[in-house]
Scaffold this active site. Structure first.
Site, PDB file in Angstrom:
ATOM      1  CB  THR A  19      15.302 -11.742  -0.818  1.00  0.00           C
ATOM      2  OG1 THR A  19      15.274 -12.266  -2.088  1.00  0.00           O
ATOM      3  CG2 THR A  19      16.401 -10.369  -1.356  1.00  0.00           C
ATOM      4  CB  SER A 114       9.063  -7.285   4.207  1.00  0.00           C
ATOM      5  OG  SER A 114       9.245  -5.951   3.668  1.00  0.00           O
ATOM      6  CG  HIS A 115       6.841  -6.177   0.444  1.00  0.00           C
ATOM      7  ND1 HIS A 115       8.135  -6.779   1.018  1.00  0.00           N
ATOM      8  CD2 HIS A 115       6.568  -7.107  -0.373  1.00  0.00           C
ATOM      9  CE1 HIS A 115       8.493  -7.765   0.211  1.00  0.00           C
ATOM     10  NE2 HIS A 115       7.928  -7.861  -0.748  1.00  0.00           N
ATOM     11  CG  ASP A 278       8.064  -2.015   4.415  1.00  0.00           C
ATOM     12  OD1 ASP A 278       8.626  -1.203   5.039  1.00  0.00           O
ATOM     13  OD2 ASP A 278       8.673  -3.000   3.935  1.00  0.00           O
ATOM     14  CG  ASP A 280      10.059  -4.633   7.537  1.00  0.00           C
ATOM     15  OD1 ASP A 280       9.792  -4.107   6.499  1.00  0.00           O
ATOM     16  OD2 ASP A 280      11.338  -5.090   7.400  1.00  0.00           O
ATOM     17  CG  ASP A 282      12.643  -2.672   5.320  1.00  0.00           C
ATOM     18  OD1 ASP A 282      11.587  -2.770   4.925  1.00  0.00           O
ATOM     19  OD2 ASP A 282      13.412  -4.021   5.366  1.00  0.00           O
ATOM     20  NE  ARG A 283      10.180  -3.955   0.180  1.00  0.00           N
ATOM     21  CZ  ARG A 283       9.956  -4.457  -0.744  1.00  0.00           C
ATOM     22  NH1 ARG A 283       9.024  -4.340  -1.632  1.00  0.00           N
ATOM     23  NH2 ARG A 283      10.657  -5.614  -1.011  1.00  0.00           N
ATOM     24  CB  THR A 345      18.224  -8.354  -5.739  1.00  0.00           C
ATOM     25  OG1 THR A 345      18.080  -7.751  -6.853  1.00  0.00           O
ATOM     26  CG2 THR A 345      16.955  -8.150  -4.854  1.00  0.00           C
ATOM     27  CD  GLU A 364      17.906  -3.848  -2.414  1.00  0.00           C
ATOM     28  OE1 GLU A 364      18.320  -4.677  -3.051  1.00  0.00           O
ATOM     29  OE2 GLU A 364      17.366  -3.645  -1.402  1.00  0.00           O
ATOM     30  CD  GLU A 365      13.908  -3.296  -7.969  1.00  0.00           C
ATOM     31  OE1 GLU A 365      12.606  -3.049  -8.096  1.00  0.00           O
ATOM     32  OE2 GLU A 365      14.348  -4.178  -7.392  1.00  0.00           O
ATOM     33  CE  LYS A 377      14.145  -2.887   1.776  1.00  0.00           C
ATOM     34  NZ  LYS A 377      14.378  -4.193   2.055  1.00  0.00           N
ATOM     35  NE  ARG A 495      10.403  -8.746  -7.093  1.00  0.00           N
ATOM     36  CZ  ARG A 495       9.261  -8.623  -6.526  1.00  0.00           C
ATOM     37  NH1 ARG A 495       8.205  -8.363  -7.227  1.00  0.00           N
ATOM     38  NH2 ARG A 495       9.127  -8.903  -5.074  1.00  0.00           N
TER      39      ARG A 495
HETATM   40  C1  G16 Z   1      13.925  -7.509   0.667  1.00  0.00           C
HETATM   41  C2  G16 Z   1      15.235  -6.969   0.852  1.00  0.00           C
HETATM   42  C3  G16 Z   1      15.515  -6.076  -0.366  1.00  0.00           C
HETATM   43  C4  G16 Z   1      15.469  -6.440  -1.658  1.00  0.00           C
HETATM   44  C5  G16 Z   1      13.831  -6.866  -1.885  1.00  0.00           C
HETATM   45  C6  G16 Z   1      13.835  -7.782  -3.233  1.00  0.00           C
HETATM   46  O1  G16 Z   1      13.040  -6.579   0.939  1.00  0.00           O
HETATM   47  O2  G16 Z   1      15.686  -6.818   2.031  1.00  0.00           O
HETATM   48  O3  G16 Z   1      17.005  -5.756  -0.117  1.00  0.00           O
HETATM   49  O4  G16 Z   1      15.662  -5.850  -2.567  1.00  0.00           O
HETATM   50  O5  G16 Z   1      13.864  -8.280  -0.661  1.00  0.00           O
HETATM   51  O6  G16 Z   1      12.624  -8.490  -2.890  1.00  0.00           O
HETATM   52  P1  G16 Z   1      12.486  -9.635  -3.937  1.00  0.00           P
HETATM   53  O7  G16 Z   1      13.516 -10.778  -4.034  1.00  0.00           O
HETATM   54  O8  G16 Z   1      11.003 -10.024  -4.062  1.00  0.00           O
HETATM   55  O9  G16 Z   1      12.523  -8.962  -5.436  1.00  0.00           O
HETATM   56  P2  G16 Z   1      12.099  -6.505   2.045  1.00  0.00           P
HETATM   57  O10 G16 Z   1      11.483  -5.326   2.324  1.00  0.00           O
HETATM   58  O11 G16 Z   1      10.857  -7.624   1.593  1.00  0.00           O
HETATM   59  O12 G16 Z   1      12.680  -6.992   3.258  1.00  0.00           O
END
Ligand code: G16
Length: 542
Positions: A19, A114-115, A278, A280, A282-283, A345, A364-365, A377, A495
């Site tokens: 993603t 990220s997270h 989070d 990095d 962005d969340r 997504t 995004e959720e 984001k 999910r």
């Molecule tokens: C990443 C993307 C987001 C996306 C998320 C979904 O977030 O940057 O746009 O909504 O993944 O994650 P999953 O595929 O696990 O549902 P991040 O914050 O991990 O970069």
């Protein structure tokens, strides 16, 4: 003396960006040639790099520094004229996007998972952002992936490591390395978008907040902006020093992982406002006193109040949300008479809409909110937008959200995650759902209007993305959606997104888990979750 060395290599399997970039365990990235192969594949896939400038930085997790050194030497060997690196190798994802855009660089490389947790046995990640500042679109990530499968060698400058801690410009062979303050440009952009004087007055009047940086990258940004520029009392930012292992935590700003903050906001003498970001940056998660704002509602409330902020005073062009995100923002778009977009997504799908001027706000959720100010984001941006709204309205967060529901109705919403399940079982579950013919069928008290595997045609560039999540939509507009996460590094994460529209204010106070109980049961049954995964209950509910 510095010389470029060409190193023979062989392809690694599975260097397919998910993603958001390539995310794997640190031990996978530390295998000889693994990072190098991927970086060379990026450089080979993005066009002529000679003479160009690249941005580089990451969320500071374990392996960040070592990876920066490798990438710098490879960038020099590839012919880049200059790399701009955040001091200490630190750069939040939205700040990277800001800097790429401001200095019109040839994109950037962001090091982050990220997270996901960090540390020697945890996760690492890398992604390329394009010159517009956003994540590479699928055509680019596919080209990078194809290149990783064919790679035979990579090129790297033989040179000593470079000092990344002192701000300034130094040479790495023929290439300039500019180490810059990762906060300054970003803070300046925030100051232009929001009414800092009003927010300063809010804090001066005794307004209290807690910002949980979760030992991750936003610490320095939040401290400089909230406590420095906006005058919030020292201690407003908690867990503000970035750590390589995020203090052993899981830097995901949700009700489960940001529990320290949640306990404060739901405890005795809670402050007025709480927020977390989070790994990095962005969340974001937003909390009022004793009140949780879902990311879907946050997008809708910010959209409805956007003109209170100087940067958005002229109004919004459109609002975009990912398909699993609740339709709350669509109701605001309708009321404002502006278009609403539903994308797959992944933030990368918003890029074309923002570039074309079709949308201003996106969300995004998955705790992501942002706007056309950058192409990622942006966690702290969302927090500052909330602060601007709170400074203008001078009402508690809970009252603002309840008034929003009273006006627009409430899209009652919840996401249930089943983490770390067997990949084959997860794929089997999705295949099972794809094979069902549900149209017109009754499930409990609900009749299925349609079900499909979400596909998207980008309205700007016409690119098509398929298999983006299974939707079962009922005749009253309620729906359940199933997707497999694209950001995990071990096993699979299922999910399940559950949503029902509730126009009646007398029912707006209900706990979503109670209000959605029937739909939750239907989702579990129709997908055979327990039988197929062995899980009776989700691991995370948000
Ligand atoms: C990443 C993307 C987001 C996306 C998320 C979904 O977030 O940057 O746009 O909504 O993944 O994650 P999953 O595929 O696990 O549902 P991040 O914050 O991990 O970069």
């Amino acid at each position: 003396m510095t010389a470029v060395r060409t190193v023979a290599t062989t392809p690694f399997e599975g260097q397919k960006p998910g993603t958001s970039g390539l995310r794997k365990k640190v031990r996978v990235f530390r295998q000889p040639h693994y990072l190098e192969n991927f970086v060379q594949a990026i450089f080979d896939s993005i066009g002529e790099v000679a003479g160009k400038t690249l941005v580089l930085g990451g969320d500071g997790r374990f392996h960040n520094r070592a990876a920066c050194q490798t990438i710098l030497k490879m960038a020099a060997a590839a012919g880049f004229a200059k790399v701009m690196v955040g001091q200490g190798g630190i750069l939040s994802t939205p700040a990277a996007s800001c800097v790429i855009r401001k200095y019109r660089t040839f994109g950037g490389i962001i090091l982050s998972a990220s997270h996901n947790p960090g540390g020697e046995d945890e996760d690492f990640g890398i992604k390329y952002n394009i010159p517009a500042g956003g994540p590479a679109p699928e055509a680019v990530t596919e080209a990078i992936f194809a290149r990783t499968a064919a790679i035979r060698d990579y090129r790297i400058l033989e040179a000593a490591d470079i000092d990344l801690d002192a701000v300034g410009t130094r040479q790495l062979g023929p290439m300039a390395v500019e180490v810059f303050d990762p906060v300054a440009d970003y803070a300046e952009l925030m100051d232009r978008l929001f009414d800092f004087a009003a927010i300063r007055a809010l804090f001066a009047g005794g307004f209290r907040m807690k910002f949980d940086a979760m030992h991750a990258v936003t610490g320095p940004y939040a401290t400089a902006i909230l406590e420095g520029m906006l005058g919030a009392p020292a201690g407003t930012v908690m867990n503000g020093i970035p750590r390589e292992d995020f203090g052993g935590g899981h830097p995901d700003p949700n009700l489960v992982h940001a529990h320290e903050l949640v306990e404060i906001l739901f405890g005795e003498g809670a402050p007025d406002f709480g927020a977390a970001s989070d790994g990095d940056g962005d969340r974001n998660m937003v909390l009022g006193r004793n009140f949780y704002v879902t990311p879907s509602d946050s997008l809708a409330v910010l959209a409805a109040n956007a003109t209170l902020c100087p940067g958005y005073a002229g109004g919004l062009k459109g609002i975009a949300r990912s398909m699993p995100t609740s339709a709350a923002a669509d109701r605001v778009a309708e009321a404002l008479g502006i278009p609403a977009f539903e994308t797959p997504t992944g933030w990368k799908f918003f890029g074309t809409l923002l570039d074309a001027g079709l949308a201003t706000l996106c969300g995004e959720e998955s705790f992501g909110t942002g706007s056309d100010h950058v192409r990622e984001k942006d966690g702290l941006w969302a927090v500052l937008m909330w602060l601007n709204v709170l400074a203008a309205r001078r009402e508690p967060v809970a009252d603002i959200v309840r008034a929003h529901w009273a006006k627009f109705g409430r899209n009652v919403y919840s996401r249930h995650d089943y983490e770390g399940i067997d990949s084959a079982a997860a794929n089997g579950l999705m295949d099972h759902l794809r094979g069902l013919d549900l149209k017109g069928k009754r499930l409990g008290a609900y009749t299925v209007a349609f079900s499909d595997d979400f596909a998207y045609t980008d309205p700007v560039d016409g690119s098509v993305s398929t298999k983006q999540g299974i939707r079962i939509v009922f005749e009253d507009g309620s729906r359940v959606v199933f997707r497999l996460s694209g950001t995990g590094t071990e096993g699979a994460t299922l999910r399940v997104y559950i949503e029902q529209y509730e126009p009646d204010p007398a029912r707006h106070h209900l706990d979503p888990q109670d209000a959605l109980a029937d739909l939750i049961a239907i989702a579990r049954e129709v997908a055979q979750i327990e039988a197929r995964t062995g899980r009776a209950e989700p691991t995370v509910i948000t």
